[in-house]
Write a protein that holds these residues in place. Sequence first.
Motif, mmCIF file in Angstrom:
data_model
loop_
_atom_site.group_PDB
_atom_site.id
_atom_site.type_symbol
_atom_site.label_atom_id
_atom_site.label_comp_id
_atom_site.label_asym_id
_atom_site.label_seq_id
_atom_site.Cartn_x
_atom_site.Cartn_y
_atom_site.Cartn_z
ATOM 1 N N THR A 1 0.822 -1.204 0.000
ATOM 2 C CA THR A 1 0.000 0.000 0.000
ATOM 3 C C THR A 1 0.859 1.258 0.000
ATOM 4 O O THR A 1 0.567 2.233 -0.710
ATOM 5 N N HIS A 2 1.928 1.246 0.763
ATOM 6 C CA HIS A 2 2.811 2.414 0.810
ATOM 7 C C HIS A 2 3.539 2.615 -0.520
ATOM 8 O O HIS A 2 3.783 3.756 -0.930
ATOM 9 N N THR B 1 -3.449 -7.999 -6.807
ATOM 10 C CA THR B 1 -2.733 -6.773 -6.436
ATOM 11 C C THR B 1 -3.656 -5.567 -6.413
ATOM 12 O O THR B 1 -3.449 -4.637 -5.629
ATOM 13 N N GLU B 2 -4.664 -5.588 -7.262
ATOM 14 C CA GLU B 2 -5.561 -4.429 -7.386
ATOM 15 C C GLU B 2 -6.321 -4.118 -6.106
ATOM 16 O O GLU B 2 -6.815 -3.004 -5.938
ATOM 17 N N ILE B 3 -6.400 -5.075 -5.188
ATOM 18 C CA ILE B 3 -7.136 -4.821 -3.946
ATOM 19 C C ILE B 3 -6.488 -3.694 -3.145
ATOM 20 O O ILE B 3 -7.159 -2.997 -2.375
ATOM 21 N N TYR B 4 -5.188 -3.461 -3.364
ATOM 22 C CA TYR B 4 -4.513 -2.393 -2.617
ATOM 23 C C TYR B 4 -4.968 -1.005 -3.051
ATOM 24 O O TYR B 4 -4.765 -0.029 -2.318
ATOM 25 N N THR B 5 -5.586 -0.920 -4.219
ATOM 26 C CA THR B 5 -6.112 0.380 -4.641
ATOM 27 C C THR B 5 -7.284 0.804 -3.761
ATOM 28 O O THR B 5 -7.623 1.983 -3.691
ATOM 29 N N HIS B 6 -7.909 -0.174 -3.099
ATOM 30 C CA HIS B 6 -9.069 0.131 -2.247
ATOM 31 C C HIS B 6 -8.673 0.636 -0.861
ATOM 32 O O HIS B 6 -9.513 1.155 -0.134
ATOM 33 N N VAL B 7 -7.409 0.425 -0.487
ATOM 34 C CA VAL B 7 -6.984 0.870 0.845
ATOM 35 C C VAL B 7 -5.968 2.007 0.786
ATOM 36 O O VAL B 7 -5.591 2.565 1.808
ATOM 37 N N SER B 8 -5.526 2.341 -0.406
ATOM 38 C CA SER B 8 -4.604 3.473 -0.548
ATOM 39 C C SER B 8 -5.364 4.771 -0.286
ATOM 40 O O SER B 8 -6.463 4.981 -0.796
ATOM 41 N N THR B 9 -4.767 5.630 0.510
ATOM 42 C CA THR B 9 -5.430 6.891 0.866
ATOM 43 C C THR B 9 -4.928 8.067 0.044
ATOM 44 O O THR B 9 -5.377 9.188 0.230
ATOM 45 N N ARG B 10 -3.987 7.816 -0.858
ATOM 46 C CA ARG B 10 -3.365 8.915 -1.619
ATOM 47 C C ARG B 10 -4.417 9.761 -2.336
ATOM 48 O O ARG B 10 -4.428 10.984 -2.247
ATOM 49 N N SER B 11 -5.331 9.117 -3.060
ATOM 50 C CA SER B 11 -6.363 9.845 -3.808
ATOM 51 C C SER B 11 -7.522 10.262 -2.915
ATOM 52 O O SER B 11 -8.090 11.348 -3.073
ATOM 53 N N LEU B 12 -7.872 9.394 -1.976
ATOM 54 C CA LEU B 12 -9.018 9.681 -1.119
ATOM 55 C C LEU B 12 -8.813 10.955 -0.302
ATOM 56 O O LEU B 12 -9.750 11.731 -0.092
ATOM 57 N N GLN B 13 -7.595 11.158 0.153
ATOM 58 C CA GLN B 13 -7.334 12.324 0.998
ATOM 59 C C GLN B 13 -7.396 13.632 0.228
ATOM 60 O O GLN B 13 -7.457 14.702 0.822
ATOM 61 N N GLN B 14 -7.378 13.561 -1.092
ATOM 62 C CA GLN B 14 -7.458 14.771 -1.902
ATOM 63 C C GLN B 14 -8.900 15.172 -2.208
ATOM 64 O O GLN B 14 -9.154 16.247 -2.751
ATOM 65 N N ILE B 15 -9.841 14.292 -1.852
ATOM 66 C CA ILE B 15 -11.246 14.580 -2.108
ATOM 67 C C ILE B 15 -11.782 15.523 -1.028
ATOM 68 O O ILE B 15 -11.636 15.268 0.172
ATOM 69 N N LYS B 16 -12.381 16.580 -1.468
ATOM 70 C CA LYS B 16 -12.914 17.552 -0.533
ATOM 71 C C LYS B 16 -14.360 17.204 -0.217
ATOM 72 O O LYS B 16 -15.200 17.014 -1.117
ATOM 73 N N SER B 17 -14.681 17.139 1.053
ATOM 74 C CA SER B 17 -16.047 16.827 1.466
ATOM 75 C C SER B 17 -16.939 18.036 1.286
ATOM 76 O O SER B 17 -16.528 19.171 1.593
ATOM 77 N N PRO B 18 -18.177 17.848 0.781
ATOM 78 C CA PRO B 18 -19.101 18.993 0.659
ATOM 79 C C PRO B 18 -19.454 19.587 2.008
ATOM 80 O O PRO B 18 -19.911 20.739 2.082
#
Length: 284
Positions: free
Chosen positions: A239-240, A263-280
């Motif tokens: 994941t890192h 290997t693709e399952i690690y895309t579900h736990v990576s926070t790199r993209s998720l943390q860039q999402i701004k909450s409404p």
Amino acid sequence: MPILEPAIQAEVAKLRDWMRNRRYADSTVKTYTEAMALFFRFMGNKEPVAVTNEDLELFNRDFIIRRKYSASYQSQVINALKLYFGTLVQKKLDPEIIKRPKKPMLLPNVLSKEEVKRILEAHDNIKHKAMLSLIYACGLRRSELLALKFADVDARRGLLIIRQSKGRKDRVVPLSEKMVLLLRQYYRENKPEVYLFEGKVKGRKYSDRSLESVLKQALGKVKLNKPVTLHWLRHSYATHLLENGTDLRYIQELLGHKSSKTTEIYTHVSTRSLQQIKSPFDDL
């Protein structure tokens, strides 16, 4: 349930020998033969040629389902019976009649880099520190770490050679200079003879149980209140890497995965993209 009669024991031994001759992994041989023995005990030592599809359904319903065994165990039983009846008995049975259960979508458990650092720095014992560090630094399975020999460390090229791992394949993973320095310090103090990590008896592998204890002691020292296992370090490595921008295809090779889907399952736990999402919520 009754014990196995000699005739059925001989059939189990026949499957064991057949699998070993074809170089199945020892763990697979053990799992399949134990599943086969359990089935025939449940069937009261019924002759293999007399077994029917209805017997398979009965075993699935009244043993596997009733006792709430896992979906993975159910699949292992199907594989074992399919191999035995299809190859050695050549009887037209359909183990697939025991419908394979859908595997639950479980995300791998991942630690933060800060948590990993605390765990790896918990031990003063250089051997303990080196073992846990190498699992994370190279994304190793427990069995891979324990099977390593000192000759598998190519310090000059910064590579670690993992031989005959899952699927009977060799692979090579990069070894950082920081990890090389740690291994050199460990070697100077311990001087292993055959395996990279040996127990009290020189020339023998470090044991699974002792390695588990090393991790447990580290968790106790850092007071990390999570049910961490050795495999969490491998998951965290993958994941890192993904969060650092490493291509998924390279991660697949580094982990020794046969399929990219694993290997693709690690895309579900990576926070790199998720943390860039701004909450409404933030705009309210």
